[in-house]
Scaffold this active site. Structure first.
Site, PDB file in Angstrom:
ATOM      1  NE  ARG A 162      -3.249  -2.047   3.317  1.00 59.65           N
ATOM      2  CZ  ARG A 162      -2.688  -3.498   3.038  1.00 59.65           C
ATOM      3  NH1 ARG A 162      -1.923  -3.235   4.072  1.00 59.65           N
ATOM      4  NH2 ARG A 162      -4.077  -4.349   3.165  1.00 59.65           N
ATOM      5  CE  LYS A 218      -6.005  -1.752   5.549  1.00 59.08           C
ATOM      6  NZ  LYS A 218      -7.550  -2.056   4.646  1.00 59.08           N
ATOM      7  CG  HIS A 224      -6.072  -0.002  -3.061  1.00 58.25           C
ATOM      8  ND1 HIS A 224      -5.011   0.262  -2.395  1.00 58.25           N
ATOM      9  CD2 HIS A 224      -5.997  -0.828  -3.062  1.00 58.25           C
ATOM     10  CE1 HIS A 224      -5.550  -0.567  -1.664  1.00 58.25           C
ATOM     11  NE2 HIS A 224      -5.932  -1.315  -2.348  1.00 58.25           N
ATOM     12  NE  ARG A 276      -2.871  -3.978  -1.584  1.00 50.75           N
ATOM     13  CZ  ARG A 276      -2.519  -4.416  -0.279  1.00 50.75           C
ATOM     14  NH1 ARG A 276      -0.920  -4.720  -0.380  1.00 50.75           N
ATOM     15  NH2 ARG A 276      -3.377  -5.317   0.947  1.00 50.75           N
ATOM     16  CG  HIS A 303      -4.634  -9.855   1.768  1.00 52.01           C
ATOM     17  ND1 HIS A 303      -5.622  -9.993   0.686  1.00 52.01           N
ATOM     18  CD2 HIS A 303      -5.056  -7.768   1.767  1.00 52.01           C
ATOM     19  CE1 HIS A 303      -4.898  -9.510  -0.543  1.00 52.01           C
ATOM     20  NE2 HIS A 303      -5.105  -8.280   0.314  1.00 52.01           N
ATOM     21  CE1 TYR A 349      -5.910  -8.146  -6.035  1.00 54.12           C
ATOM     22  CE2 TYR A 349      -5.250  -9.122  -4.140  1.00 54.12           C
ATOM     23  CZ  TYR A 349      -6.049  -7.919  -5.017  1.00 54.12           C
ATOM     24  OH  TYR A 349      -6.084  -6.128  -4.336  1.00 54.12           O
TER      25      TYR A 349
END
Length: 319
Positions: A161, A185, A254, A257, A280, A289
């Site tokens: 990110r 995150k 993004h 990404r 993730h 994806y």
């Protein structure tokens, strides 16, 4: 009108759950939207189930909010009232008997076409100029472009990110430029790799120039004022570069990404490895994806309809 303690709630989410700036800002915005609704409709504590349902209708019918926005606003509000009830049992949550189902269409991420990626990568090969004075950016505009392109390359190969990359410090990069320690995150650390040798060497030169110009605890990427490069500033640079290359609509960080994940899946990299690279928490997030890759395969097959080509009696072209 019910009193909504925005500040205390947002601070608690920041301190207890280590949520990012954008998430915290969204929480505050969601609570302000509800506060305006309660004021306009003269609501007061304790709120009822009907008040929450009325707010849902207000978001959907009067404001015309998208399903994803409606879902987020309701989730934020439910979290707020659960937090408030936990602090004071005399203030029960009005969501106790509320069952609202918001159908959010799942949109596939949009990776960047390979031809456009090539155009960005070929936009310039200028050397990365070192800053001549500590804390100041004396590089020429061409050097700024070179740094922008370096960041683009890193986004493509790491899937980071942009906020993760702009928060990297000089000390977070390995001496050979091959590994980056990232704070993602929820303050979860992970290591991403820079596999391309040429990019490693370019990245290593840049990192050396930065470490020679200041402490290793300083931000890796700086703006023109010598402070940490912010995500919004990079987006502006990317928009300007898109315009110069004639790419419309302009690209966003993004989407790089998305492209990194899609390219890896298409090249046969195991999905769990892609999950680890992207940071993730849930494999289902990464699985989207695979759907993107399948979607691209379907488009390619539709362009080469085997039965149609056989009917025409012509050789079937290669996909």
């Amino acid at each position: 009108m019910p009193h909504l303690d925005h500040t205390a709630f947002v601070k608690s989410r920041r301190d207890e759950r280590s949520l990012g700036h954008h998430t915290l800002r969204a929480y505050a915005q969601d609570l302000r939207t509800f506060a305006r609704f309660t004021k306009a409709h003269h609501l007061s504590d304790p709120l009822s189930k009907d008040d929450i349902l009325a707010y849902h209708r207000h978001l959907r019918d009067e404001l015309g909010a998208r399903p994803a926005t409606i879902e987020r606003r309701l989730v934020t509000l439910k979290s707020y009232y659960a937090w408030r009830a936990d602090r004071n049992s005399a203030l029960p949550s009005p969501f106790a008997d509320v069952r609202i189902s918001v159908k959010v269409p799942r949109r596939l991420p949009r990776p960047i076409d390979r031809d456009i990626l090539r155009a960005f990568l070929q936009a310039g090969d200028g050397a990365i100029a070192a800053r001549s004075t500590r804390g100041a950016d004396n590089a020429a505009p061409t050097a700024q472009d070179a740094v922008t392109l370096l960041i683009i390359k890193l986004l493509i190969v790491t899937g980071l990110r942009i906020s993760e990359l702009t928060n990297v410090k000089v000390r977070d990069v390995s001496p050979d430029g091959g590994k980056i320690l990232v704070n993602g995150k929820g303050s979860k650390e992970r290591i991403v790799f820079v596999p391309n040798r040429e990019l490693q060497e370019e990245f290593q030169r840049y990192c050396k120039a930065r470490s020679d110009g200041g402490p290793i605890s300083s931000p890796l990427f700086l703006n023109m004022a010598g402070r940490r490069l912010r995500s919004a500033t990079f987006r502006k640079r990317l928009r300007a570069l898109s315009k110069r290359l004639g790419i419309e609509p302009h690209l966003t960080p993004h989407r790089f990404r998305h492209s990194a994940a899609t390219l890896l899946i298409e090249e046969g990299i195991d999905i769990r490895m892609v999950q680890a690279l992207l940071g993730h928490a849930n494999l289902r997030t990464t699985e989207i994806y695979v759907q993107v890759s399948n979607h691209a395969l379907r488009r390619a097959l539709e362009k080469v309809d085997v039965l149609v080509e056989l009917g025409r009696g012509r050789p079937i072209p290669a996909v």
